[in-house]
Design an enzyme around this catalytic site. Sequence first.
Site, short mmCIF file in Angstrom:
data_model
loop_
_atom_site.label_atom_id
_atom_site.label_comp_id
_atom_site.label_asym_id
_atom_site.label_seq_id
_atom_site.Cartn_x
_atom_site.Cartn_y
_atom_site.Cartn_z
N GLU A 1 0.82 -1.22 0.00
CA GLU A 1 0.00 0.00 0.00
C GLU A 1 0.85 1.27 0.00
OE1 GLU A 1 -2.51 -3.35 1.15
OE2 GLU A 1 -0.55 -2.65 1.91
N HIS B 1 -11.44 -6.28 8.22
CA HIS B 1 -12.21 -5.98 7.02
C HIS B 1 -13.50 -5.24 7.37
CE1 HIS B 1 -9.59 -9.34 5.88
NE2 HIS B 1 -9.62 -8.84 4.66
#
Length: 392
Positions: free
Chosen positions: A126, A196
């Site tokens: 990322e 998540h």
Amino acid sequence: MAAAARFFIRSANSKLSFTGFGTGGHSGFGAALLKLWPSCNSRNKTQRRHVAHFSFQPDPVPTQYGPTQKMNLFQSITSALDDTLASDPTAVIFGEDVAFGGVFRCTVGLRDKYGKDRVFNTPLCEQGIVGFGIGVAVAGATAIAEIQFADYIFPAFDQIVNEAAKYRYRSGNMFDCGNLTIRAPWGCVGHGSLYHSQSPEAFFGHCAGLKVVIPRGPVQAKGLLLSCIADKNPCIFFEPKILYRAAVEQVPVEPYTLPLSQAEILQEGSDVTLVAWGTQIHVMKEVANMAQEKLGVSCEVIDLQTILPWDIETVCKSVVKTGRLLISHEAPVTGGFAAEISSIVQEECFLNLEAPISRVCGYDTPFAHIFEPFYIPDKWKCFEGIKRMINY
């Protein structure tokens, strides 16, 4: 990560088994949990998982932007990205698995249509995704980066906060990376657990130089995403992943933009102001109906839409009228963006307040898995918050 994501987006009709709580049947804890679970009977060994804590309420069909087409939220995102790639030859889309369409299918078909040089995969890094996006934007191209889950945006935190947000300021406006937009699936999904389900908007709400946007449905998603892409500041666009398929509306086919930093009053009221964003807006709509039916209380519902810079004027005008404010979000209550809103409102509207400002938010714990129904700020918690304010 991609394999895990595919597991997490299985159908909401999957079944759960509660047979492992003790030897020879349910333990006392297991039986108690089953009694607490909605619509559960302890004699039933297989239970249906209840994913949605809200009912999606579509907006009226927009007429000012031309013909519309039925789309869910991920299709409206795809439409916005398609429009951008078609109109801007410098635009590129990149991230983990975006070439085949992404784990949530938001970029499906775009590589085949526009080529592998404009829609391409990146390594699972990322920090590298955002760093690359900053370089692309500084060079003058339009960079659209995807972080596969908002929970995994933190490795890129330094690049976003210390580089992207400050690039224009540190160079005296000689350079900027305003053409950078970062997309990320956000919020709870019913079974996402710790990694998540998170809502990290408040982390970025503290950083000048960014814009942070969260839509409530397909119509807003397309218009606000196109506004982020066109805006000359780096933007973070969080997409409520539980709405990717659950939210369906008539969405304009042609490109259109919606203003950033402008909250929208979805329902006018006189007694309580309800402020939220993303998925929680649909909870607020239900709460407003409950308050009217059960208490005779008139609620004004406001979708903040842009977290940074947020629309102070619209919220404060509403609170001056109603005298009460309830703010709700899924993120933990301590340091959540509701605290910032609460602080500003009490500074600006102190003499107009009829009751303390109420924050109904997630708990100060990691996001729960099997206890998600107890963790989320559902309509019943928000309804209790309204009752406390009215009875104050």
